[in-house]
Design a protein around this motif. Structure first.
Motif, PDB file in Angstrom:
ATOM      1  N   PRO A  47       2.888  -0.687   2.624  1.00 23.48           N
ATOM      2  CA  PRO A  47       3.167  -0.679   4.065  1.00 23.48           C
ATOM      3  C   PRO A  47       3.524  -2.046   4.614  1.00 23.48           C
ATOM      4  O   PRO A  47       3.158  -3.084   4.075  1.00 23.48           O
ATOM      5  CB  PRO A  47       1.858  -0.159   4.673  1.00 23.48           C
ATOM      6  CG  PRO A  47       0.811  -0.475   3.656  1.00 23.48           C
ATOM      7  CD  PRO A  47       1.491  -0.377   2.324  1.00 23.48           C
ATOM      8  N   ASN A  48       4.244  -1.970   5.742  1.00 22.31           N
ATOM      9  CA  ASN A  48       4.626  -3.164   6.515  1.00 22.31           C
ATOM     10  C   ASN A  48       5.363  -4.192   5.653  1.00 22.31           C
ATOM     11  O   ASN A  48       6.188  -3.852   4.829  1.00 22.31           O
ATOM     12  CB  ASN A  48       3.403  -3.766   7.199  1.00 22.31           C
ATOM     13  CG  ASN A  48       2.815  -2.796   8.214  1.00 22.31           C
ATOM     14  OD1 ASN A  48       3.508  -1.949   8.746  1.00 22.31           O
ATOM     15  ND2 ASN A  48       1.530  -2.913   8.471  1.00 22.31           N
ATOM     16  N   ASP A  51       0.856   7.651   1.108  1.00 24.48           N
ATOM     17  CA  ASP A  51       1.717   8.218   2.140  1.00 24.48           C
ATOM     18  C   ASP A  51       1.650   9.742   2.043  1.00 24.48           C
ATOM     19  O   ASP A  51       2.220  10.339   1.131  1.00 24.48           O
ATOM     20  CB  ASP A  51       3.155   7.723   1.944  1.00 24.48           C
ATOM     21  CG  ASP A  51       4.044   8.042   3.139  1.00 24.48           C
ATOM     22  OD1 ASP A  51       3.693   8.972   3.883  1.00 24.48           O
ATOM     23  OD2 ASP A  51       5.066   7.367   3.304  1.00 24.48           O
ATOM     24  N   ARG A  76       1.064   7.777  14.398  1.00 25.08           N
ATOM     25  CA  ARG A  76       0.812   7.674  12.968  1.00 25.08           C
ATOM     26  C   ARG A  76       0.686   9.066  12.347  1.00 25.08           C
ATOM     27  O   ARG A  76       0.111   9.968  12.943  1.00 25.08           O
ATOM     28  CB  ARG A  76      -0.452   6.856  12.709  1.00 25.08           C
ATOM     29  CG  ARG A  76      -0.271   5.367  13.022  1.00 25.08           C
ATOM     30  CD  ARG A  76      -1.531   4.592  12.717  1.00 25.08           C
ATOM     31  NE  ARG A  76      -1.337   3.177  12.987  1.00 25.08           N
ATOM     32  CZ  ARG A  76      -0.854   2.310  12.115  1.00 25.08           C
ATOM     33  NH1 ARG A  76      -0.519   2.715  10.914  1.00 25.08           N
ATOM     34  NH2 ARG A  76      -0.712   1.043  12.437  1.00 25.08           N
ATOM     35  N   ARG A 129      -1.926   1.982   6.388  1.00 20.66           N
ATOM     36  CA  ARG A 129      -0.939   2.986   6.739  1.00 20.66           C
ATOM     37  C   ARG A 129      -1.612   4.096   7.548  1.00 20.66           C
ATOM     38  O   ARG A 129      -1.029   4.626   8.494  1.00 20.66           O
ATOM     39  CB  ARG A 129      -0.304   3.568   5.475  1.00 20.66           C
ATOM     40  CG  ARG A 129       0.622   4.736   5.754  1.00 20.66           C
ATOM     41  CD  ARG A 129       1.185   5.330   4.481  1.00 20.66           C
ATOM     42  NE  ARG A 129       2.339   4.566   4.011  1.00 20.66           N
ATOM     43  CZ  ARG A 129       2.370   3.889   2.883  1.00 20.66           C
ATOM     44  NH1 ARG A 129       1.283   3.855   2.106  1.00 20.66           N
ATOM     45  NH2 ARG A 129       3.444   3.233   2.512  1.00 20.66           N
ATOM     46  N   ASN A 130      -2.830   4.442   7.192  1.00 17.70           N
ATOM     47  CA  ASN A 130      -3.551   5.558   7.808  1.00 17.70           C
ATOM     48  C   ASN A 130      -4.821   5.036   8.476  1.00 17.70           C
ATOM     49  O   ASN A 130      -5.903   5.069   7.880  1.00 17.70           O
ATOM     50  CB  ASN A 130      -3.896   6.607   6.743  1.00 17.70           C
ATOM     51  CG  ASN A 130      -2.694   7.053   5.940  1.00 17.70           C
ATOM     52  OD1 ASN A 130      -1.704   7.519   6.494  1.00 17.70           O
ATOM     53  ND2 ASN A 130      -2.768   6.905   4.625  1.00 17.70           N
ATOM     54  N   GLU A 131      -4.702   4.574   9.708  1.00 15.86           N
ATOM     55  CA  GLU A 131      -5.840   3.935  10.355  1.00 15.86           C
ATOM     56  C   GLU A 131      -6.979   4.905  10.636  1.00 15.86           C
ATOM     57  O   GLU A 131      -8.160   4.552  10.549  1.00 15.86           O
ATOM     58  CB  GLU A 131      -5.391   3.253  11.647  1.00 15.86           C
ATOM     59  CG  GLU A 131      -4.543   2.011  11.388  1.00 15.86           C
ATOM     60  CD  GLU A 131      -4.310   1.204  12.647  1.00 15.86           C
ATOM     61  OE1 GLU A 131      -4.718   1.663  13.736  1.00 15.86           O
ATOM     62  OE2 GLU A 131      -3.719   0.111  12.546  1.00 15.86           O
ATOM     63  N   HIS A 162      -4.702   4.842   1.513  1.00 12.79           N
ATOM     64  CA  HIS A 162      -3.429   4.209   1.860  1.00 12.79           C
ATOM     65  C   HIS A 162      -2.193   4.940   1.354  1.00 12.79           C
ATOM     66  O   HIS A 162      -1.072   4.485   1.622  1.00 12.79           O
ATOM     67  CB  HIS A 162      -3.408   2.776   1.322  1.00 12.79           C
ATOM     68  CG  HIS A 162      -4.501   1.922   1.882  1.00 12.79           C
ATOM     69  ND1 HIS A 162      -4.703   1.748   3.228  1.00 12.79           N
ATOM     70  CD2 HIS A 162      -5.476   1.194   1.263  1.00 12.79           C
ATOM     71  CE1 HIS A 162      -5.746   0.941   3.429  1.00 12.79           C
ATOM     72  NE2 HIS A 162      -6.226   0.602   2.254  1.00 12.79           N
ATOM     73  N   ARG A 217       6.838   7.226  12.715  1.00  9.69           N
ATOM     74  CA  ARG A 217       5.426   7.077  13.043  1.00  9.69           C
ATOM     75  C   ARG A 217       5.179   6.395  14.390  1.00  9.69           C
ATOM     76  O   ARG A 217       4.413   5.436  14.488  1.00  9.69           O
ATOM     77  CB  ARG A 217       4.669   6.332  11.940  1.00  9.69           C
ATOM     78  CG  ARG A 217       4.610   7.126  10.644  1.00  9.69           C
ATOM     79  CD  ARG A 217       4.054   6.260   9.531  1.00  9.69           C
ATOM     80  NE  ARG A 217       3.980   7.019   8.294  1.00  9.69           N
ATOM     81  CZ  ARG A 217       5.022   7.233   7.504  1.00  9.69           C
ATOM     82  NH1 ARG A 217       6.189   6.774   7.820  1.00  9.69           N
ATOM     83  NH2 ARG A 217       4.877   7.925   6.393  1.00  9.69           N
ATOM     84  N   GLY A 237       3.953   6.475  -2.096  1.00 15.28           N
ATOM     85  CA  GLY A 237       4.320   5.645  -0.955  1.00 15.28           C
ATOM     86  C   GLY A 237       4.574   4.197  -1.326  1.00 15.28           C
ATOM     87  O   GLY A 237       3.936   3.648  -2.227  1.00 15.28           O
TER      88      GLY A 237
END
Length: 422
Positions: free
Chosen positions: A334-335, A308, A159, A349-351, A306, A156, A331
């Motif tokens: 995240p982070n 994946d 992203r 995860r998906n801004e 959020h 990513r 998923g």
């Protein structure tokens, strides 16, 4: 690619290259013996891992159009479909088209044109991770493969939700759906506006195409490009997934599709329709539901925002039981977040998707699900609302659980109702 028959004929005359593969079809009885299924899988996967291409079945390496008998077209198409679904990982979904082309004698014969677009994913076939180099396929070197994974999904650098979709065009986005994100005073052209919103992006060929976020928020049918971008909702009888005596154990089931905000609202309606509600006449009529709908709304918004979307074959699963609601979201967390830190920290995860959901209004008729005007609140209070509202109603705290480091499960206990079945 090569959509005009005349263009395809001219391309065949020129021979194989980075975008064209020719395959003779042979039979032994009713069984297709050539092309071999593994060889065909390697060719198709190599196209998908490169810039796309067309495989023509019924033409040999010398560019002679031999054709396929009409009564055997089904068998050849079945072979292609089975190879794409079972031999290539993740599966491919090419466009398979039957056409007639002139043979060397001038007779019109049937061929099968298999159009493979450049893929969002990196595909593995029996020959490994292959790509197209001129008229041949080659195994990718480790550094090339690493760069391809970076470009297409896993690392990513761009992203995943902001990646352009090969083969999609801006007209695939609904005017009504994308215009709702435009400012009333804005005068940007469609292309400029969609790029600003991360709903479109230039592809490697220079064409501006819809992104993952674009089709998820502004396409009536996102599954055309992302087959698993939907919510599978099931309401069960009892507390387990098993037959319940002689009665049907599934009370209701629905595959919920459409733009993400519409999926959330439809899933809320599914829960509202299938959960039980107890009516009390103490101090006037008072309805006591099994689940707090605001908590359910927040949970579903978080799930679509959020999850994946790069995990092939994974969908959001909503399961409604007599004693609980289960929501599975594809998923890992995240982070550096953990299950315990979910109520206190934010990580998107998906801004692009979260930004668009924050711009979506909740229709007046669906306000029972949420008392705010927008689908998403960027203050990050959703998880705390889920936990507090649900515990206040049922007396039990919901909990999150990470399943196999690849799926986040939320369990919301149901409120006990008087007179319910044991």
């Amino acid at each position: 690619m090569f959509d005009n028959p005349a263009d395809l004929i001219e391309k065949i005359r020129l021979g194989e290259d980075s975008y064209l593969e020719l395959k003779e079809v042979r039979f032994a009885g009713n069984r297709v013996t050539a092309p071999h299924r593994h060889s065909l899988a390697d060719e198709l996967a190599a196209f998908a891992n490169s810039r796309g291409g067309v495989c023509v079945l019924g033409v040999d390496d010398s560019r002679e159009v031999l054709g396929i008998a009409l009564d055997r077209l089904n068998a050849v198409e079945d072979l292609v479909r089975e190879v794409c679904l079972s031999v290539i990982t993740p599966p491919l979904a090419p466009v398979i088209e039957r056409q007639r082309l002139p043979s060397s004698t001038g007779e019109m014969v049937a061929i099968l044109k298999v159009d493979v677009p450049r893929s969002l994913f990196v595909h593995k076939s029996p020959g490994g991770y292959l790509h197209r180099v001129g008229s041949a396929k080659r195994e990718m070197t480790p550094d090339y493969l690493a760069r391809l994974f970076q470009q297409r999904s896993q690392v990513r650098i761009i992203r995943f939700d902001e990646q352009p979709i090969p083969g999609a065009v801006l007209d695939d986005l609904s005017l009504e759906l994308w215009q709702r994100f435009a400012s009333p005073r804005g005068k940007d052209r469609r292309e400029v506006l969609l790029e600003k919103l991360a709903m479109a992006r230039p592809d490697t060929d220079g064409a501006v195409r819809p992104t993952i976020a674009g089709v998820l928020m502004a396409s009536p049918n996102p599954r055309r490009w992302l087959p698993n971008a939907f919510i599978q909702a099931v309401s069960y009888r009892g507390t387990e997934v098993r037959p319940w005596g002689d009665r049907v154990y599934q009370l209701d089931a629905q595959d919920i599709t459409g733009p993400l905000d519409q999926q959330v609202l439809a899933a809320c309606r599914f829960v509202n329709k299938n959960m039980r509600v107890e009516a009390s006449k103490k101090e006037g009529r008072h309805d006591s539901p099994q689940f707090d709908l605001t908590a359910v709304f927040e949970a579903l918004v978080n799930a679509v925002a959020h999850r994946d979307y790069s995990i092939h074959g994974a969908k959001i699963r909503l399961r409604l039981f007599a004693d609980r609601l289960e929501l599975y979201s594809p998923g890992a967390i995240p982070n550096t977040m953990t299950v315990d830190s979910l109520p206190y920290r934010q990580a998107a995860r998906n801004e692009a998707i979260t930004s668009l959901l924050a711009k979506c209004t909740v229709p007046e008729g669906d306000r029972p699900f949420s008392d705010r005007s927008a689908m998403m609140d960027k203050r990050g209070e959703g998880v705390q609302i889920i936990l507090d509202n649900s515990e206040r109603l049922s007396g039990q705290r919901p909990f999150y659980q990470l399943v196999d480091e690849s799926e986040l499960l939320l369990v919301i206990p149901a409120a006990s109702l008087l007179g319910e079945e044991a």
